[in-house]
Design a protein around this motif. Structure first.
Motif, PDB file in Angstrom:
ATOM      1  N   LYS A  20      46.509   2.950  52.659  1.00 34.23           N
ATOM      2  CA  LYS A  20      45.264   3.354  52.020  1.00 34.23           C
ATOM      3  C   LYS A  20      45.497   4.324  50.871  1.00 34.23           C
ATOM      4  O   LYS A  20      44.810   4.276  49.848  1.00 34.23           O
TER       5      LYS A  20
ATOM      6  N   ARG B  13      41.370  13.627  55.858  1.00 32.37           N
ATOM      7  CA  ARG B  13      41.425  12.421  56.702  1.00 32.37           C
ATOM      8  C   ARG B  13      41.915  11.220  55.907  1.00 32.37           C
ATOM      9  O   ARG B  13      41.419  10.096  56.070  1.00 32.37           O
ATOM     10  N   SER B  14      42.890  11.484  55.024  1.00 37.79           N
ATOM     11  CA  SER B  14      43.304  10.449  54.090  1.00 37.79           C
ATOM     12  C   SER B  14      44.730   9.969  54.283  1.00 37.79           C
ATOM     13  O   SER B  14      45.244   9.226  53.453  1.00 37.79           O
TER      14      SER B  14
ATOM     15  N   SER C  66      47.330   7.463  55.806  1.00 42.35           N
ATOM     16  CA  SER C  66      47.105   6.053  56.094  1.00 42.35           C
ATOM     17  C   SER C  66      47.063   5.760  57.584  1.00 42.35           C
ATOM     18  O   SER C  66      46.714   4.658  57.986  1.00 42.35           O
ATOM     19  N   THR C  67      47.419   6.750  58.399  1.00 45.69           N
ATOM     20  CA  THR C  67      47.302   6.595  59.850  1.00 45.69           C
ATOM     21  C   THR C  67      45.949   7.082  60.352  1.00 45.69           C
ATOM     22  O   THR C  67      45.678   7.017  61.549  1.00 45.69           O
ATOM     23  N   MET C  68      45.089   7.573  59.435  1.00 45.61           N
ATOM     24  CA  MET C  68      43.791   8.119  59.819  1.00 45.61           C
ATOM     25  C   MET C  68      42.672   7.176  59.367  1.00 45.61           C
ATOM     26  O   MET C  68      42.921   6.173  58.696  1.00 45.61           O
ATOM     27  N   ASP C  69      41.443   7.537  59.738  1.00 45.12           N
ATOM     28  CA  ASP C  69      40.303   6.632  59.531  1.00 45.12           C
ATOM     29  C   ASP C  69      39.502   6.920  58.271  1.00 45.12           C
ATOM     30  O   ASP C  69      38.451   6.314  58.057  1.00 45.12           O
ATOM     31  N   GLY C  70      39.940   7.839  57.441  1.00 43.88           N
ATOM     32  CA  GLY C  70      39.227   8.127  56.217  1.00 43.88           C
ATOM     33  C   GLY C  70      38.000   8.992  56.438  1.00 43.88           C
ATOM     34  O   GLY C  70      37.725   9.460  57.538  1.00 43.88           O
TER      35      GLY C  70
ATOM     36  N   SER D  48      34.092   9.212  56.567  1.00 50.43           N
ATOM     37  CA  SER D  48      32.914   8.360  56.760  1.00 50.43           C
ATOM     38  C   SER D  48      31.659   9.108  56.328  1.00 50.43           C
ATOM     39  O   SER D  48      31.503  10.296  56.597  1.00 50.43           O
TER      40      SER D  48
ATOM     41  N   VAL E 171      33.404   4.252  54.032  1.00 51.25           N
ATOM     42  CA  VAL E 171      34.615   5.014  54.333  1.00 51.25           C
ATOM     43  C   VAL E 171      35.394   5.226  53.041  1.00 51.25           C
ATOM     44  O   VAL E 171      35.613   4.281  52.271  1.00 51.25           O
TER      45      VAL E 171
ATOM     46  N   TYR F 204      38.851   7.159  51.015  1.00 49.98           N
ATOM     47  CA  TYR F 204      40.182   7.753  51.135  1.00 49.98           C
ATOM     48  C   TYR F 204      40.505   8.501  49.848  1.00 49.98           C
ATOM     49  O   TYR F 204      40.398   7.935  48.752  1.00 49.98           O
TER      50      TYR F 204
END
Length: 863
Positions: free
Chosen positions: A72, A671-672, A674-678, A680, A686, A688
């Protein structure tokens, strides 16, 4: 004579004598075929010179090239590059004792800078330039920039201050000694006029980007595109330098001079240091390797039977030239193999990255070992009276078996790195694995052809002062002190294992750069100037793109909540968008214009009276302003590449991002990773954020995760291939034990001298593993060939060659240990230490283990 053991590969290679005979007989055909393959492999590498004037193979030094494109952070960064103009800056520092002179030069230079064009695309280099703020605009509209919450407190603050002054004038007023504490608390919550003035002040910038004393004026240039495009950035950087040099700046003031700074210069000069160090290391390392080969395989100088002095001199010159024969015989096949490798690399991968750019030196060092082993065995056999063909057959069928096992085992370990996502590992694995196999094939099948050619034209004299005849080393002398060596090794393993958790990782990127003094000096000046002109020196921001103004508003609200709740390890200093330059709710803010009344101005005295008078002026705003009214110097950083107002937000860090741990925490807060959900938003979208620091955070975490996988998988591949060759668990453990012991010795040295792993030197670990395995395989293969009791003989033949191959490979890395770039320097240092340790374990610990097994007679040798 004691029985000998034969491995699977040695039995297979014993059948290659006819193949060697064919090569010996048709050596010209073999060399011609290799030349054709080499020529065809060169085109994918340098074919671009024919049409483009530049090599086809490219080096991508961007960190984003080390992680997968589906991450991401990478996808977001690519979108940002397409949408946002001027992500990175080139800062021009105009310095003189006369500020007005600096301004005159700036006003001449700025139009010229804006006219600079890229000769390849005929597009302008620079999107915008900042150097002066429209202070008048901010002073006129300062009321509209203040937050609505603050303005709501304004009337309470004024009323409170007026009440205080009235009470002081009342002779009957006495403080209520027993007043309600809640009233005191409420009074404290009311913003003072001084606080309100500060709130207003922070929205009015300094007029110029300059130091307080006026000695430095800065032009902040935002180029189109990104500094990650190094070729474009270098042309832009050089073009700006040439433009400034074309002006007679001393005519403006005798003390005037300029310097460049910013991300553009930082990356260009960092890359130049890397490439310069690479060239220095490449040239110096290759020369030192060739010199060592010449010394090792030196031939006697013979003046010949020339009667005249001129003839003797000619004979002496020929004698010196013959010293180059061994180096040429080994280096030429190896260079061809490396060309095959990089030709295939360009076709399969498409180029090199920051990690793989140094593989030429590594492959030369690893590949040349195969040639030294085979050519040493060839000369050893020739010295015992065998002819050329018989000596070649012995070298290929016997020593070649060890070369094959070592090459296949090492290349399998390298190829296994492709299971990782970290492209520093996966690309390295493909290129190194391919290079090792290519070098092995070149030494097994092309080197015999070159040796035959050398013998045919009389260039090889099979007499060497560095090699003794086999009879001189045939005595089976015992290997002494093996119990002490083995016991001490076990003790070291136990002690190091206890302290192993303390082995650290280097997160500070500053320690992995060149840190050139002149570059650091400019950075310090820019820091001081930003503190003077802007009150802070915020790092490079992360950027989030929104889809519309409504989405941007929603995103900003979420970000403010994130910032407010980030109290444990706060990393967000400032959130900025176009709404900071074009504030919302202007109509509501205009309703506060009548807050300062005549009564307040009559009652309040001193500094607060001055503050109220200033507030009264600030409250004279007549009407809201539109985005078109905002000066370009104010809104230019939010203008997209298409000229429209960009719907994106800038998030500035409050921590130094040159510390990788801070980069990781910053990315986590946003929250950026690439293992996280971004991030919201309430509407379900969502987002990044991305930036160089977030890419770095992803790279670090991916490296640390994949390093464990890479080491585990490559180790399993090594165990598998060694077992397939030796067909015995015990013999497999014999080969692997020196490697294990060597790494514990390496860990111990790292702990003692605080040598940490980092983004650069982690890639050396597979190389050290490969060397450790190679050395052990060669010694064990020769030991099995000679039989029990032959340890001393093996050490005086193959052991001596192992020592020599370690020297030549270390020579390739020695240049890196001398460079100024911290990351490359750490690669060289770790490689030199690791290779030396693996050599010592192969020459001392492995023979000790073999000697213990001989003494225990745990296994009778079998034919």
């Amino acid at each position: 004579m004691s029985a000998r053991r034969h491995t699977f590969v040695s039995r297979l290679f014993s059948r290659l004598q006819p193949v060697v005979g064919f090569i010996h007989q048709h050596y010209w055909l073999v060399i011609l075929g290799a030349l054709v393959l080499t020529a065809s492999s060169l085109y994918p590498i340098i074919g671009g010179f024919i049409f483009e004037g530049a090599p086809k193979i490219k080096v991508n030094t961007n960190l984003s090239s080390l992680i997968p494109e589906n991450y991401k952070s990478v996808q977001s960064l690519n979108r940002i590059k397409e949408t946002v103009s001027g992500i990175d800056k080139l800062e021009v520092l105009i310095q003189s004792e006369d500020f007005e002179a600096s301004l005159r030069f700036a006003r001449v230079l700025i139009p010229a800078l804006l006219e600079l064009k890229n000769p390849e695309t005929n597009e302008n280099y620079i999107a915008s330039i900042e150097y002066r703020n429209e202070v008048e605009f901010f002073e006129k509209n300062q009321l509209l920039f203040v937050k609505m919450e603050t303005l709501n407190e304004l009337k309470d603050a004024i009323d409170n201050r007026v009440e205080e002054e009235k009470n002081k004038l009342n002779p009957l007023f006495v403080d209520d000694l027993f007043g309600d504490e809640s009233d005191d608390a409420a009074a404290e919550d009311v913003m003072s006029l001084e606080d309100l003035e500060k709130e207003y002040d922070k929205h009015i910038p300094s007029e110029y980007l300059a130091t307080k004393d006026g000695s430095i004026l800065m032009l902040r240039c935002y180029p189109y595109g990104s500094a990650t495009n190094l070729e474009r950035s270098r042309r832009f950087y050089n073009t700006v330098q040439d433009l400034i040099a074309s002006h007679d700046i001393k005519a403006y003031h005798p003390t005037m001079f300029t310097e460049l700074g910013g991300e553009v210069r930082n990356r260009v000069e960092e890359f130049d240091v890397i490439t310069s160090d690479a060239k220095t290391n490449l040239g110096g390392g290759l020369l030192l390797q060739i010199l060592l080969i010449i010394i090792y395989f030196r031939q006697p100088l013979r003046l010949g039977d020339y009667p005249s002095m001129a003839g003797k001199i000619f004979g002496l010159i020929i004698g010196f030239l013959r010293q180059l024969v061994a180096a040429l015989l080994i280096a030429l096949p190896l260079l061809m193999a490396i060309i095959w490798t990089f030709g295939l690399t360009q076709i399969v991968i498409g180029g090199l990255n920051t990690i793989t750019v140094f593989l030429f030196v590594i492959l030369f060092g690893m590949g040349i070992d195969f040639g030294i082993h085979i050519y040493s065995r060839y000369l050893e056999t020739r010295l015992n009276g065998s002819d050329v063909l018989a000596s070649l057959q012995t070298a290929i069928t016997k020593t070649g078996a060890g070369v094959f096992t070592a090459a296949v085992t090492t290349s399998a370990a390298f190829y296994s790195l492709q299971v990782t996502d970290f492209k520093g590992f996966s690309d390295f694995g493909f290129i190194a694995g391919t290079g090792i196999l290519s070098a092995m094939l070149a030494m097994l099948f092309l080197l015999p052809a070159f040796v035959t050619l050398g013998e045919k034209i009389g260039l090889i004299d099979a007499v060497s002062v560095t090699l003794k005849k086999s009879s001189d080393v045939s005595a089976r002398q015992p290997f002494k002190h093996y119990r002490v060596i083995f016991g001490a090794t076990l003790a070291v393993i136990v002690v190091v294992a206890i302290f192993l958790p303390k082995l650290g990782f280097e997160y500070n990127f500053r320690n992995l750069r060149s840190n050139l003094p002149n570059l650091q000096s400019v950075k310090a000046k820019i820091h001081d100037l930003k503190m003077d002109a802007e009150g802070s020196d915020l790092g490079t921001p992360a950027i989030i793109l929104a889809d519309s103004h409504e989405d941007l508003n929603e995103l900003l609200a979420v970000l403010e909540v994130i910032k407010k709740n980030d109290v444990e390890k706060p990393t967000i200093a400032k959130i900025e968008s176009i709404f900071d330059k074009f504030p919302q709710r202007q109509e509501d803010k205009l309703e506060t214009r009548k807050t300062v009344n005549e009564e307040a101005l009559d009652v309040v005295k001193g500094e607060d009276k001055r503050r109220l008078e200033r507030l009264q002026v600030a409250l004279q705003v007549e009407h809201p302003f539109t985005i078109e009214d905002v000066p370009m110097s104010v809104k230019r950083k939010f203008i997209g590449k298409d000229g429209s107002i960009g719907e994106f937000v800038l998030i500035y860090p409050s921590v130094l991002l040159r510390d990788g741990k801070n980069s990781i925490e910053f990315a986590k807060d946003l929250r950026s990773l690439s293992t996280m959900d971004g991030i919201s938003t309430p509407s379900g979208k969502v987002y990044y954020a991305s930036s160089g620091s977030i890419i770095a955070a992803d790279t670090l975490l991916l490296l640390q995760h994949d390093a464990k996988i890479a080491i585990l998988v490559s180790t399993l591949m090594i165990i598998l291939f060694i077992f397939l060759d030796f067909r015995s668990l015990r013999n497999t453990l014999i080969v692997l034990f020196p490697l294990l012991a060597g790494f514990f010795f390496l860990f111990g040295i790292q702990l003692i001298f605080d040598i940490k792993y980092n983004l650069f030197n982690m890639i050396v670990i597979p190389v050290i593993i490969g060397y450790g395995v190679d050395d052990s395989i060669h010694i064990v293969h020769r030991y099995f060939e000679e039989g029990s009791g032959s340890i001393s003989r093996v050490l005086r033949t193959t052991g001596w060659v192992v020592f020599m191959t370690t020297l030549t490979t270390s020579a390739g890395f020695s240049g890196l240990s001398l460079v100024s770039h911290g990351g490359l320097n750490s690669m060289g240092n770790l490689a030199l230490i690791g290779l030396s340790i693996m050599m010592l374990t192969a020459l001392f610990i492995l023979p000790s283990a073999l000697r213990l097994l001989e003494g225990s007679k745990a296994e009778k040798p079998s034919k």
